[in-house]
Structures are given as structure tokens and as C-alpha cells.
Write an enzyme that holds these catalytic residues in place. Sequence first.
Site, mmCIF file in Angstrom:
data_model
loop_
_atom_site.group_PDB
_atom_site.id
_atom_site.type_symbol
_atom_site.label_atom_id
_atom_site.label_comp_id
_atom_site.label_asym_id
_atom_site.label_seq_id
_atom_site.Cartn_x
_atom_site.Cartn_y
_atom_site.Cartn_z
ATOM 1 N N ASP A 88 43.332 43.325 33.153
ATOM 2 C CA ASP A 88 42.315 44.349 32.903
ATOM 3 C C ASP A 88 41.865 45.088 34.147
ATOM 4 O O ASP A 88 41.314 46.177 34.056
ATOM 5 C CB ASP A 88 41.079 43.717 32.254
ATOM 6 C CG ASP A 88 40.265 42.909 33.260
ATOM 7 O OD1 ASP A 88 39.086 43.222 33.453
ATOM 8 O OD2 ASP A 88 40.821 41.975 33.854
ATOM 9 N N ASP B 214 45.799 37.324 33.086
ATOM 10 C CA ASP B 214 44.748 37.328 34.088
ATOM 11 C C ASP B 214 43.575 36.526 33.516
ATOM 12 O O ASP B 214 43.518 36.262 32.314
ATOM 13 C CB ASP B 214 44.347 38.772 34.395
ATOM 14 C CG ASP B 214 43.124 38.854 35.276
ATOM 15 O OD1 ASP B 214 43.103 38.166 36.307
ATOM 16 O OD2 ASP B 214 42.183 39.589 34.935
#
Length: 662
Positions: A537, A336
Site C-alpha cells: 500500500d 506488506d
Amino acid sequence: MLASIRPAATLARPSMPPTWLPTLPETRWAAIALTFFLVGFGDQWAGGPRWVWWTLYLVCYGAGGWRPCLAGLRALREKTLDVDLLMVAAAIGAAAIGQIVDGALLIVIFATSGALEALATARTQDSVRRLLDLAPDTATRVGPDGTEAVVKAAELHLGDVLVVRPGERVAADATVISGCSEVDQATITGEPLPIGKTVGDEVFAGTMNGTGALWIRVDRSPADSVVARIVALVERASLTKSTTQLFVEKIEQRYSIGMVVVTIAVFVIPVLLGEPPQRALLRAMTFMIVASPCAVVLATMPPLLAAVANAGRHGVLAKSAKVMEQLGTTTRLAFDKTGTLTRGTPELAEIRVLAAGLGSDDVLRLAAAAELPSEHPLGAAIVAAARARGLDLPPVEVFTAHPGRGVTARVDGQVVGVGSPQALLPTDIAGGELTAAGDSLQQRGYTPVLVTCQRRPVGLLAITDQLRPEAPAALAAARRLTGMSPLLLTGDNSAAATRLAARVGITDVSAGLLPHEKVAAVRQLQAAGHKVTLVGDGINDAPALAAADTGIAMGGTGSDLALQTADAVVVRDDLAAIPTVINLARRARRVVVANLVIAAAFIGVLVIWDLAGTLPLPLGVAGHEGSTIIVGMNGLRLLSTAAWRRAARVDGARTRRRVGRR
């Protein structure tokens, strides 16, 4: 796991906080079994009375063995035979011929394994339920006559008009029909900054409204909202991981049946041929001991658990030995962007001066003074940059925030505006060089912020997310480790993603992804034959973390759901630890293979000796225990700090942290 996905507002919230998890029955019984085993072993080692340590071992048997024994009997009632019942039988057989230590150790291993599995399952269920807390229970519905009524979110219908005031969470996926504000939707898209919303823009359930009021029209029922779909994706992806477990259960069934049949045959056949029953029973019990998979269990667990412990000491928490084993199979890494490769906080990257007679410090001083009373993240980044340069900020006489557009303030007797170029730029001077400059910044992945003085443009500020300093080195190590470039999967815009990818050396970029699209990207990699490890996250990453073969969450910035859904957590947010732990997991898998060869060789030789000749019981026990000690010690080598240092070398190059003291 939840059997079905119901409307977010009607799903039951967890009735107890996460602190209840360590008190699961499986963990209590495993702890009791381990305690009595250690006390009994200590008493035996110290030369205590035989009846004392036998009693302690028997209590260990009862505490750790009654649950698997009960489960095995239930399976037996359904005409299946599993390893749990076999291990209990082997432990009882060991006690029957005086080798109660072997049996107690076997009980402790299986009780501990069951406790870890139950704990992981409970945490996953709890984290999925807590995700639903994002969506509020109630919403303010506006009637045709303008009257307002607070209703349950579950009672909302398509077409309902809601008002969302500053600081409130959006109750449903909807379209803005009036008002303007900025909405923090990092939980859904992963974008690091609040997004300006005006008429015609889409908002998502569970996102946080900023300083303006929004009137929105409901587009989806709560059951179909993005948040509810995230829950469904996490649940579905978690369930798909049971395929390997089904295969293991088939192997367990065959092994269990085979061992029971052979054990009975070892006793019955010699008796029928005239051998004394006591001697035949001794041979059968010897077979039960030497064929017991204690060495096989220890061949697998110590290397993986040692790797888990070593990684934990260095800031990477793998949730189980199975996770460590899966990490070792990684062939493709996906990351990400926001909060993973970056810190998730904006910073000033560039200043373009647009007015003659002013310098970059002058423009920054005006902008920072105007933004000083603001709570917006962009304003905080501008103020931080001014303070980093040591600029003195003049006092602000009048301050006004314009949600979704920017701020204006009177500074040194002049009206200073800071905000979106489209909102602040006067129409009579729109276009031309200024617009081209703003477009250029956007194409390079920056967020352009215009600074005006007396309604005249004086500067453009380029805002960006902070890159983690260790990211380029860590991704280079990941590339050497897997032989392929890592993949960037982000909900951020394409320009920002491409710019960051160029800085860290990523060539494969997928931007503008919603959570279900990240899952699709992971599935596509898996369909191509890759074992995917995803690093993320945010809550928006949770479905993809669950869908990946292994999910790794960043612990410092990670959302609660991401931390619970992920298989491993990088506690110190050190990206360099990721290729290192994968390399350590590969070494652990190699040790497991070596241990299995050793264990199988010992078991094979001892079983053949027992069946084809006369294996003395002391020699059988010595061989069994010897193989157990060998494989156990071999696996524990991975506990050393030197093992982590060696794992930090990928193709001869050490992955060093490129970050100073924080």
C-alpha cells in the site's frame, strides 16, 4: 519512462494534473471508432440504407485504423511486418469482398487495445514523476557562523548542515547532529508510527518532521537519496516486464509474414495455373477472412475482460486484461504489513498496572487525559481506548509536549507523564522489573508507553497496529490456492512482524526491509521459479510492486504512487478478494486455452478446406463468424456473479469476509 534519474529537486514536475490522462489521442480515436461502429451496426440491424451504414463503417475504419496503419507502414519501412498492418490489410480485404462488419470489428478491437496500453503507460510515467514531489525543492542551510539561507535542494552537498523545523519535510538523506523530534517515515520504511529521532539517527529525504526541530548533516546527494532510488527502481522494474512483449512481437512478425506469403500464393499460383483471376482473388480473400485472427483475438480478450469487469464489480480493479492473465499464473503471494494486513492505525492492546491501589481504568484515565491535547497517533489511540471504555476524562491544567519523548500534563493536581520509558523513567529507579516488562512488550511486537504520576511509574500501555479482521481467513485461502505459505515483507521491526505473522498464520517473515531490499526479496523468489504477486500500500512498496510479476495495492490506504504502480487495486480494502480474484484469473486462463483450441480448430479446418478444395465464401464467413460467436459467448460467462462466487471457493472452502459492517 524517464531516461535517467536526476536529482529529485531538479526533475521536472508534471505540468498537467492526472485528469489529462483520459484525453490521450489513442483513447479519443478508439472512442470515435467504437461509436461509429455501434451506430453503423444499429443502422444495419434496423434495415437502413446500405450506403449509410457502409459510410459509418468506413469512418470507423479511418478513426481506429489510421494510427496502426501508420505504425505498420513505419515498421514496414524498417523492413519489419507487424500484426497492426496485417489487421488493417485483413480489414480492407474484408471490405473488398463485402464483409465490412468483420473488418470494422477488428479495427475497434485493436484501437481499444492500443488505447488501454497508452493510458497505462502515461499513468505510470505521471505517477513516477509525482513521487519526486515528496522531496522539497528548497532547504534551509546553516552556515559555519550560524546564519541560515534558503537554497535549492539540488545545490546541497555532502556535509551541509540543514535545519528542519516542525512540519517540514526533510530535503536530503542525513544524520541528526542536534535536536530531537519524531519523524513520520512511513513513505520509506512503512512503519505505521512516527519514529523518535535524536543525535546520531538517520533521516530520509521526503519524510515529515514532527513537533521538534532537527539539525541534520547531509550524507547523500539528492541524486542518491532513497526517494530518487525508489524512482529508479520503479522505472527499472517496469522496463523488465517488456521481455514477454518482445517474445510476442517475434511471434507476430512470423505470423504476419507467413499469412501475407500464403495469401499472395493463394492468388498467384492458381492464376499461373490458368485459373481465372477473379476466382483466384475470391479464393485469396476468402483465405484472408478465414485465416484472420479475429476468433483468436476474441478467444483471449472476452474471458480476460469479463474477469476484469467481474472483479471490478466486487472491488478489485485490474488495469488490463494482461494483468488478469498474469494473476492467473501466481504461485507465491507476498504481503506488506502496515496498511495491508493491518489498518495502519495504532490501538491499545494491553494495560499493565505498576502501582498498588490503581486499576487499569485508573491508569488509562490518567494517560488519556494527559494525551487529550496531543496530536500524536499514539496519544489518539490512548484517548480512543478511554472513550471506548466510557471513561470520563478530567480537565488538563498544564500541557507540555516533548518531541520524541512524550507529553506531561497536570491532571487533578498531579503531574502525569506519558511517553517513552527511556525518556520518562527516573534514573534512580531504572532497571529491574519495570525495564523487563517494557522489554517483554517490545519482544512481543508492542510499542511500550510508560505512564507516570508525580514521576513515579503507575502503568505500562502496550500499543499495536490494528489487524484487519479478514486477514487470517484471506491468508488461509491464499495458502490453499497456491499450496505455499504467503511471505511477509515489511519495513517494520522483527518483533512486531513476527507477532503479526503468528496471528495470521504466516511462517516466512522478512522484517526491517528498505524498498530496495523488498525488491531483492521479490527477485529471489522469482529466481527460484515463482510467479510472485505482491500486495502492498505504501510508497515504500512501489518498487517491489513494479518488480513483482503482479502488484496489488490496497485502495483505501494506498499511496498515490502505489496505486499507479500496481497492476491491480483492491478498492474496498477487502483482503478476501485477493485469493478470489487470483482464482477467477485462473479460470479465465482456462477459458482462454479452451477458446484458443476452438478458434484454431475452426481456422485450421476452414483454411485447409479453402486451400485443398473450394470453400464457398458464405460458408467461410459463416464458419469464421460462428467460431467468433462461440469463443465470445464462452468468455462472457465469466461476467456472471455466479462466476465470482465459484472463484471464492478455494479447494472447496469459501473465503468469507471476517469483517462486520463498517
